[in-house]
Write a protein that holds these residues in place. Structure first.
Motif, mmCIF file in Angstrom:
data_model
loop_
_atom_site.group_PDB
_atom_site.id
_atom_site.type_symbol
_atom_site.label_atom_id
_atom_site.label_comp_id
_atom_site.label_asym_id
_atom_site.label_seq_id
_atom_site.Cartn_x
_atom_site.Cartn_y
_atom_site.Cartn_z
ATOM 1 N N ARG A 71 4.638 -12.212 -8.340
ATOM 2 C CA ARG A 71 3.761 -12.260 -7.166
ATOM 3 C C ARG A 71 3.324 -13.697 -6.866
ATOM 4 N N PHE A 85 12.525 -13.220 -0.793
ATOM 5 C CA PHE A 85 12.775 -11.803 -1.024
ATOM 6 C C PHE A 85 13.180 -11.645 -2.480
ATOM 7 N N ARG A 102 17.174 -0.696 -8.454
ATOM 8 C CA ARG A 102 15.911 -0.587 -7.722
ATOM 9 C C ARG A 102 14.889 0.212 -8.536
ATOM 10 N N THR A 111 8.086 -3.984 -6.287
ATOM 11 C CA THR A 111 8.398 -3.190 -5.101
ATOM 12 C C THR A 111 7.962 -3.944 -3.850
ATOM 13 N N GLU A 112 8.514 -3.527 -2.725
ATOM 14 C CA GLU A 112 8.122 -4.149 -1.458
ATOM 15 C C GLU A 112 6.642 -3.928 -1.187
ATOM 16 N N LYS A 113 6.137 -2.761 -1.545
ATOM 17 C CA LYS A 113 4.727 -2.465 -1.322
ATOM 18 C C LYS A 113 3.825 -3.395 -2.115
ATOM 19 N N ASN A 114 4.184 -3.671 -3.356
ATOM 20 C CA ASN A 114 3.344 -4.519 -4.208
ATOM 21 C C ASN A 114 3.446 -6.003 -3.887
ATOM 22 N N GLY A 116 5.024 -7.336 -0.795
ATOM 23 C CA GLY A 116 5.025 -7.682 0.620
ATOM 24 C C GLY A 116 6.276 -8.398 1.090
ATOM 25 N N VAL A 117 7.371 -8.283 0.329
ATOM 26 C CA VAL A 117 8.649 -8.878 0.730
ATOM 27 C C VAL A 117 9.754 -7.875 0.442
ATOM 28 N N PRO A 118 10.912 -8.020 1.079
ATOM 29 C CA PRO A 118 12.008 -7.094 0.804
ATOM 30 C C PRO A 118 12.477 -7.165 -0.650
ATOM 31 N N VAL A 119 12.940 -6.034 -1.153
ATOM 32 C CA VAL A 119 13.555 -5.954 -2.472
ATOM 33 C C VAL A 119 15.011 -5.557 -2.252
#
Length: 420
Positions: A71, A85, A102, A111-114, A116-119
């Motif tokens: 992060r 990303f 994934r 994750t993308e939620k945690n 804020g970027v694409p995974v």
């Protein structure tokens, strides 16, 4: 049909004593803050151009503080104007599939939620070049399409080979970002020459792929982050060799000199890439020498697999006796994919399997030669990553008392069957 004689079943297992091992405790108080500090260094900032689409490569190892570190890297890159990303970099792990990788990342909170970027977990590769022996070098297609690549990995001793380059940033570039195809190709190399192969391929990747810098992590014997360093690509190989020597001095090990049987409560991919660290237990299908002190012992018992392994019990085949609980958790497809890619089929073999831990101990002791069966020497560990505390039988107390680094915990001894 019973597998043990009545007298083997009647003989009581000894009470166990909890023992503490003391290692170097130096650690970082705030891994995220140290990560931000490393990204703020002028030589690192200069490598990140505004608008650069940046692949932050994250693997499948159980790294302490991984989520806050990743992060901090993502936020730091955004502050420098980059467009980061997450890119999976785990070779054949997660079954070598986008869905499996994934799932592994999500289990670590990546994750993308945690974030804020694409995974991104695409596993397509391109041929980046060739080794001197003509073997192709495969590298992640998505990484090559990025403007900048930033691998994040722990530097440590490897479980399957020795040399000046072992597990770390170079290996992530070569095998992690080689995906299943590249991983399989590299593992055709003999373990005796594996470190040199990693270095050779890493040199090609660093020359032809847009690697900006790597974030190297070192952990202490307590599985705590003790060093974080952003290393520019221009000196990544040289500095990783130095960091490996630092990591070597921080490794945990079993300080007792001998035992009859060692019981390992769990193995797992979050413990080690090989399920457990061979340098601690002295079992390997490929290593001929081990770096750390290893107790002399006869038999090795396993009782569980970590949930984070997702059924990949690679390493199980190097134990003498396992419990049914271990066998029932194995995802053979995932484990075999890992074993075939690493060319280590023995590591995925199924050992003697019995109903429970107590039976496993009795079978292991039965198969030991020349021991005191009424006063056996037993060592019980959680795993090879967490070795601050272990449990020993009474026969090993004199060795504990003779070593100033070892001390008895205050808890009284308890019957073996009640230890969990």
């Amino acid at each position: 049909m019973p597998i043990l004689l009545p007298e083997d079943l009647r003989r009581p297992l000894p009470p166990m004593f909890r023992v503490r091992q003391q290692f170097n405790r130096q650690q970082l108080s705030d891994a995220a803050a140290e990560t931000r500090s490393q990204l703020a260094r002028p030589e690192i900032r200069a490598l990140v151009k505004p608008g650069a689409r940046t692949a932050v490569a994250v693997g499948s190892r159980g790294i302490r503080n991984l989520l806050p570190i990743v992060r901090a890297v993502v936020s730091g890159l955004k502050e420098l104007g980059a467009r980061p990303f997450i890119l999976s970099a785990m070779g054949s792990h997660g079954g070598g599939t986008p869905e499996g990788q994934r799932e592994v990342l999500a289990s670590y909170g990546i994750t993308e939620k945690n974030l804020g970027v694409p995974v991104v977990t695409d596993v397509d590769t391109l041929r980046l070049g060739d080794r001197r022996n003509g073997q192709p070098i495969w590298f992640d297609r998505t990484a090559l399409q990025a403007d900048l690549i930033v691998p994040i990995n722990r530097v440590k001793l490897h479980t399957d080979f020795v040399g000046p380059i072992q597990s770390g940033l170079c290996k992530m570039l070569v095998i992690g970002l080689g995906n299943h195809r590249g991983c399989s190709a590299v593992h055709e190399e003999s373990p005796d020459h594996f470190s040199a192969a990693i270095e050779e391929i890493a040199q090609v990747i660093l020359a032809r792929a847009p690697v900006g810098f790597g974030l190297a992590l070192v952990e202490n014997a307590y599985d705590q982050t003790c060093l974080i360093e952003a290393v520019p690509a221009s000196r990544l190989i040289r500095r990783e060799k130095e960091l490996l020597e630092i990591a070597r001095t921080r490794m945990p090990y079993i300080m007792l000199p001998e035992a009859d049987v060692i019981v390992c409560r769990e193995i797992g991919k979050d413990v080690s890439g090989a399920g457990f660290d061979p340098n601690i237990l002295g079992r390997s299908s490929v290593l001929k020498t081990f770096t750390l002190p290893i107790p002399r012992y006869q038999k090795l018992v396993l009782t569980d697999v970590t949930p984070a392994s997702h059924g990949n019990g690679i390493g199980v085949g190097l134990f003498d006796v396992i419990t049914r609980q271990v066998a029932c958790q194995l995802d053979f497809e995932a484990m075999y994919a890992n074993a075939v890619a690493c060319n280590c089929l023995v590591d995925a073999a199924l050992p003697c399997t019995v109903e429970d831990e107590e039976t496993a101990i009795r079978v292991a002791l039965k198969c030991c030669r020349g021991i005191d069966r009424d006063n056996p020497k037993l060592i019980r560990i959680r795993n090879t990553l967490h070795l601050e505390y272990l449990e020993v039988s009474q026969a090993l107390l004199p060795a504990v008392e003779a070593d100033a680094r070892l001390s008895l915990a205050e808890e009284p001894p308890v019957p073996f069957s009640s230890l969990r």
